[in-house]
Design an enzyme around this catalytic site. Structure first.
Site, PDB file in Angstrom:
ATOM      1  N   TYR A  51    -109.425 -36.874  45.197  1.00  0.00           N
ATOM      2  CA  TYR A  51    -109.375 -35.423  45.005  1.00  0.00           C
ATOM      3  C   TYR A  51    -110.560 -34.975  44.163  1.00  0.00           C
ATOM      4  CZ  TYR A  51    -104.625 -34.934  46.863  1.00  0.00           C
ATOM      5  OH  TYR A  51    -103.521 -34.906  47.681  1.00  0.00           O
ATOM      6  N   ASP A  61    -100.883 -27.926  48.496  1.00  0.00           N
ATOM      7  CA  ASP A  61    -100.195 -26.683  48.165  1.00  0.00           C
ATOM      8  C   ASP A  61    -100.974 -25.476  48.666  1.00  0.00           C
ATOM      9  OD1 ASP A  61     -98.133 -28.021  46.850  1.00  0.00           O
ATOM     10  OD2 ASP A  61     -99.148 -27.948  44.904  1.00  0.00           O
TER      11      ASP A  61
END
Length: 244
Positions: free
Chosen positions: A111, A52
């Protein structure tokens, strides 16, 4: 025709996300613009993940077909770095099978999310979530353990674009790197949109003592986004590594 994969890093601060979009700056757009300057034709890429706006990457992977057969892995790396802006850097390139698609070939994505509980550092404001409250790390670790394994993560997704909300988290580690700097490391094969940031938001709620760790089980079972906490900001998140 050769097909190459590249591993690259980027600072997501000035991008409107990874995926190409008209009239805004994206990572995919800059990458494909660089390839067009090199090959004098539009080269389309496939990536392991779509981050994003504001999210960073240390180890994003993309693949593309190369119209010039004689180019080596070193040639590709050097040519791209000569044509990319300074907030994107290709770390390595390698030849892959013609059918290789990093999105589907990936076996693990890792992540990293960084939280700072120290006094605000203006030079780090785009790279960590500056959170000026102490967090109970042990409580967060216990809550995170309930998220490991295969679950319906409907409570932690964004929107309704995923038909199958079932995902498997291999491991979540929460580490204190130094005083006031916390790393949340999440490993899984694939993730729903904003899933990691939504998980972080709920773990922080536990760390503040507003939720007991077992509340995470209840949130999972409800399968409703309204049950989970707010989404953690994008600038603390990094796509750290993709494994195949």
């Amino acid at each position: 025709m050769k097909r190459f994969a590249i591993e690259f890093a980027y600072d997501g601060t000035k991008f409107f996300g990874y995926q190409g979009q008209p009239n805004v700056r994206t990572v995919q757009g800059d990458l494909e613009d660089a390839l067009e300057r090199i090959f004098k034709e539009r080269i389309y890429t496939q990536a392991a993940g779509r981050t994003d706006a504001g999210v960073h990457a240390n180890g994003q992977v993309a693949a593309f077909n190369c119209p010039i057969e004689r180019l080596t892995e070193t040639d590709i790396k050097n040519a791209l770095n000569a044509n990319l802006p300074d907030d994107i850097y290709v770390k390595k390139a390698w030849v892959v099978d013609k059918s290789f698609n990093p999105r589907f070939a990936a076996t693990k994505r890792i992540y990293h999310y960084f939280i700072s509980t120290n006094e605000k550092d203006v030079f780090m404001r785009n790279y960590v979530w500056n959170f000026r409250y102490d967090l109970d790390i042990e409580a967060m670790r216990k809550a995170a353990s309930f998220l490991e394994g295969e679950h319906d993560f409907s409570s932690f997704k964004k929107g309704k674009d995923e038909k199958n909300p079932v995902r498997t988290i291999y491991r979540i580690r929460i580490l204190t790197l130094k005083k006031g700097l916390i790393l949340i490391r999440v490993e899984g094969r694939s993730f729903l949109r904003s899933m990691v940031r939504n998980i972080v938001g709920s773990l922080v709620r536990v760390g503040l003592g507003q939720w007991k760790p077992e509340k995470i089980l209840e949130v999972l079972e409800k399968r409703s986004r309204q049950e989970a906490a707010g989404t953690a900001p994008p600038h603390g998140l990094y796509l750290y590594k993709v494994l195949f």
